[in-house]
Scaffold this active site. Structure first.
Site, short mmCIF file in Angstrom:
data_model
loop_
_atom_site.label_atom_id
_atom_site.label_comp_id
_atom_site.label_asym_id
_atom_site.label_seq_id
_atom_site.Cartn_x
_atom_site.Cartn_y
_atom_site.Cartn_z
N GLU A 118 -20.58 7.79 44.47
CA GLU A 118 -20.94 6.89 45.58
C GLU A 118 -19.97 5.73 45.60
OE1 GLU A 118 -24.72 5.28 44.51
OE2 GLU A 118 -25.59 7.26 44.27
N LYS A 120 -18.68 2.17 45.28
CA LYS A 120 -19.23 1.02 44.55
C LYS A 120 -19.06 -0.19 45.47
CE LYS A 120 -18.99 -1.43 40.16
NZ LYS A 120 -18.87 -2.79 40.66
N ASP A 122 -19.03 -3.77 46.95
CA ASP A 122 -18.75 -5.09 46.39
C ASP A 122 -19.70 -6.10 47.02
OD1 ASP A 122 -17.57 -6.96 44.87
OD2 ASP A 122 -15.68 -7.03 45.99
N TYR A 232 -29.56 2.75 45.91
CA TYR A 232 -29.00 3.84 45.12
C TYR A 232 -29.75 4.15 43.83
CZ TYR A 232 -26.72 -0.38 43.28
OH TYR A 232 -26.47 -1.63 42.81
N LYS A 320 -12.61 2.31 39.10
CA LYS A 320 -12.22 1.10 39.85
C LYS A 320 -10.99 1.36 40.71
CE LYS A 320 -13.68 -2.69 38.66
NZ LYS A 320 -14.81 -3.54 39.04
N CYS A 414 16.38 -28.61 60.12
CA CYS A 414 16.55 -27.20 59.77
C CYS A 414 17.06 -27.13 58.33
CB CYS A 414 17.55 -26.53 60.71
SG CYS A 414 18.01 -24.88 60.16
N CYS A 417 20.86 -25.53 58.38
CA CYS A 417 22.06 -26.17 58.93
C CYS A 417 21.92 -27.68 59.05
CB CYS A 417 22.39 -25.56 60.29
SG CYS A 417 21.24 -26.06 61.57
N CYS A 432 14.62 -24.84 64.97
CA CYS A 432 15.91 -25.47 64.79
C CYS A 432 16.57 -25.47 66.17
CB CYS A 432 16.76 -24.68 63.80
SG CYS A 432 18.49 -25.16 63.84
N CYS A 437 23.42 -22.55 64.57
CA CYS A 437 22.87 -22.52 63.20
C CYS A 437 23.19 -21.18 62.54
CB CYS A 437 21.37 -22.75 63.27
SG CYS A 437 20.52 -22.46 61.70
#
Ligand code: IVH
Length: 673
Positions: A118, A120, A122, A232, A320, A414, A417, A432, A437
């Protein structure tokens, strides 16, 4: 009318209404197949509420009207569990599962085992107590021996039956069942959005949100948090015994509880391993967070003989899944320049392993995101990497914030540059403003040569770096004047590979209008818009001449995109580059539409796995040229799923939804038909 009813009539009508409502709750919340409209349901509830108001002594705790009627409490009463709520032993690999089988085999020599697997969940382990089929008490796991009484909060969960429906469990004098309370992912996202809008702190994950909800002092608040529960385990059923865990799950279902539809009975350990792998692959599609698979010995007699340690049952093990969340430290925050000049912040992390990948960087998106999460250099952060999704910061672990941190200030220059950076009102990004640049130019060239744009093979990052840093390439057109000798003089270039690059650049002259438009890096113009423009206008000149309102009328192109296109072609620097591209021989018209029929006209197709001869790009082009459309996920409306080697869950989706599946040969046959 009500007042004229005798008490006995009222009692009978109340019982009848409650039964109907319980039944509809079950159909709606457990089976997800309602039989009445919301209005009909509401009418039943209204009748019941009115009757109960006239005969208050007939109100009972398990009445549907009482789901949110509990009064707020300050403390939760302790509940001593009838049998301890244990933890689970962990397995992280198929080998661990085989070791588990060997271990139980040694404990029960000669026994053959079958298993139930089944997901698991969380969520939060919870125990529910029923007397004569009526829900009387619910408790948290607590420390395993003593939990907390959260009955009023659990009554608000609509998939938990107040009164059991049928079968052996419904008639047990005392019944205790266990399962997991959780918040479905979609509901979690909705809740967080609402919290965010209200300016209240959000939850880091569905589990925390569910935990917060069940421990609310006021059940009315819990009722607004959409929780659900899978059962379960039957830990006590006076007078009833089942042969197997599988039978127990059946009995739970018959009694009206929700059990996990993905539970599977497996006759061999190989089948268990396959089931674990399948569930791990499908975990994103489950709709709730699962962090593994619980593998349980099926026969209850085996379970009894295997027994438990003080920590976990010996008859079960949790496989897991690879972890997807981790905490790590932010070492620095770097700001980089994108191809349109947008400054994007990236956190450099202390490297951390996450779902099999080492994560060193995580994008922080923009200034507001950093401010909203108050992310600072030196902070410990919780990061997540879900599915194919790139990692992101969920939240700062404030408890671990060092004393001397400072809120992050976004640079107003920037970082590449030194040019002035500026954040237009209403936009998320700082930009910028220096069009020369070099960092922007490198990004633009990278995009220009990328596979979905001009598709220039061999034009790698380090080549671009050197070409820009030496000043040899100042715009796209400069690429087309490079000679083999010039490229050969760069680091890491042999004569042959220099010639290859020159040839690849040359070949890209013929990619046609749609790819060129995408390659130019016009703000808001990606592949889709580029294709629309190419089809509608046919040439770069025609697009450059179109007005904002004309462009805006093209289906799929909004006002903002139209504005951006006009601005691009009005800019003298861009006009110069386009002139030069033309001068070096770039095709600026749409390629001639392929003649002939469109065998895939109107069809949507999903590609999954790697095909024997066609690359993903080539398959897409082929489909699009034949009039079909490639989409990324399978639905019942999908016409075909083309399945290659190592296909993922999309192939399963196709099978499940009955969508036609093809291999490469099948696709080619269709296209030629
Ligand atoms: S069986 C004695 N089945 O995982 C039986 N537990 O880490 C042990 N959990 O405390 C539990 N999904 O809260 C079982 N399908 C599932 C589960 C599950 C989640 C939780 C449960 C347990 C924890 C152990």
């Amino acid at each position: 009318m009500l007042c004229s009813m005798t008490r006995a009539d009222a009692a009978q009508r109340i019982t009848n209404l409650r039964e109907q409502i319980h039944h509809h709750d079950y159909l709606y919340y457990v089976e997800a197949r309602p039989e009445v409209s919301d209005a009909e349901y509401d009418a039943l509830m209204r009748d019941l509420r009115e009757l109960e108001a006239s005969f208050p002594d007939l109100v009972t705790a398990d009445s549907p009207t009482q789901r949110i009627a509990g009064t707020p409490t300050d403390i939760f009463k302790p509940v001593e569990h009838h049998a301890a709520m244990l933890s689970l032993d962990n397995a992280t690999s198929p080998d661990d599962l085989r070791e588990f089988e060997a271990r139980i085999g040694r404990a029960l020599p000669g026994a053959t085992f079958s298993y139930v697997c089944e997901p698991k969940i969380d969520g939060l382990g919870v125990a529910l107590l029923y007397e004569q089929g009526r829900f009387v008490r619910g408790a948290t796991r607590g420390d395993g021996r003593t939990g907390e009484d959260i009955t009023p909060n659990l009554r608000t969960i609509r998939s938990i039956p107040q009164v059991l429906r049928r079968g052996a469990l419904a008639t047990a004098a005392v019944l205790e069942v266990r399962g997991e309370v959780f918040m479905p992912r979609a509901e979690f996202a909705k809740l967080n959005r609402a919290l965010e809008e209200a300016g209240t702190p959000t939850f880091a994950n569905p589990r925390n949100a569910a935990a917060g909800a069940v421990r609310q002092k006021d059940p009315a608040v819990t009722a607004r948090r959409p929780l659900d529960m899978f059962l379960y385990h039957v830990s006590r059923a006076d007078g009833h015994a089942f042969a197997s865990h599988w039978d127990t799950l059946d009995a739970l279902r018959v009694a009206g509880f929700k059990t996990n539809p993905r539970a599977e009975r497996c006759q061999t350990l190989d089948a268990v391993v396959a089931c674990c792998e399948r569930l791990e692959r499908d975990r994103d599609a489950l709709g709730y967070d699962a962090d593994g698979v619980v593998v349980k010995v099926d026969a209850l007699e085996h379970q009894r003989r295997l027994g438990s340690t003080t920590h976990h049952p010996r008859w079960a093990i949790a496989f897991k899944f690879a972890a997807r969340q981790a905490t790590t430290m932010i070492e620095t925050i770097e700001v980089n320049v994108g191809k349109t000049g947008a400054l994007t912040p990236t956190a450099k992390l202390s490297p951390v392993e996450l779902a099999g990948v080492t994560i060193r960087n995580v994008s922080l998106h923009n200034e507001d995101e950093i401010r909203r999460k108050d992310i600072r250099v030196g902070d410990t952060v919780l990061i997540e990497r879900a599915g194919d999704v790139i990692p992101y910061v969920i939240q700062v672990v404030l408890a671990k914030r060092p004393a001397d941190t400072q809120p992050f200030t976004f640079p107003s220059q920037c970082p590449a540059c030194g040019g002035v950076a500026f954040r237009p009102t209403g936009e998320a990004y700082w930009r910028c403003t220096n069009s020369a640049c070099p960092a922007q130019l490198k990004e633009r060239l990278r995009h220009f040569g990328s596979r979905r744009a001009m598709d220039i093979e061999h034009l790698g990052d380090s080549t671009i770096e050197q070409l820009v840093d030496t000043g040899r390439v100042k715009d796209f057109a400069d690429l087309y004047t490079l000679t083999g000798a010039e490229i050969g003089a760069l680091d890491r270039f042999a004569e042959k590979s220099a010639e290859n690059l020159v040839r690849a650049i040359g070949a890209s002259r013929e990619r046609g209008l749609a790819r060129l438009l995408n390659a130019l890096g016009i703000r808001l113009v990606g592949e889709r818009v580029a294709q629309l423009l190419a089809t509608r206008y046919g040439s770069l000149d025609a697009i450059a001449a179109a007005s904002e309102s004309e462009l805006g009328e093209v289906h799929g192109i909004g006002e903002e995109i139209a504005r951006s296109i006009v601005a691009f072609f009005k800019d003298p620097t861009n006009q110069r580059v386009i002139e030069r591209l033309r001068a070096v021989g770039l095709v600026t018209d749409a390629p001639v539409a392929p003649a002939g029929p469109k065998p895939l006209a109107g069809k949507t197709i999903v590609l999954t796995g790697s095909l024997p001869t066609l690359s993903r790009e080539a398959a897409r082009e082929l489909i699009e040229r034949s009039g079909g459309r490639v989409v990324s996920s399978v639905s019942r409306k999908t016409d075909y799923v083309v399945v290659g080697e190592a296909a993922g869950s999309k192939a399963d989706d196709a099978r499940r939804m009955g969508v036609t599946m093809l291999d490469e040969a099948g696709l080619l046959a269709l296209v030629r038909s």
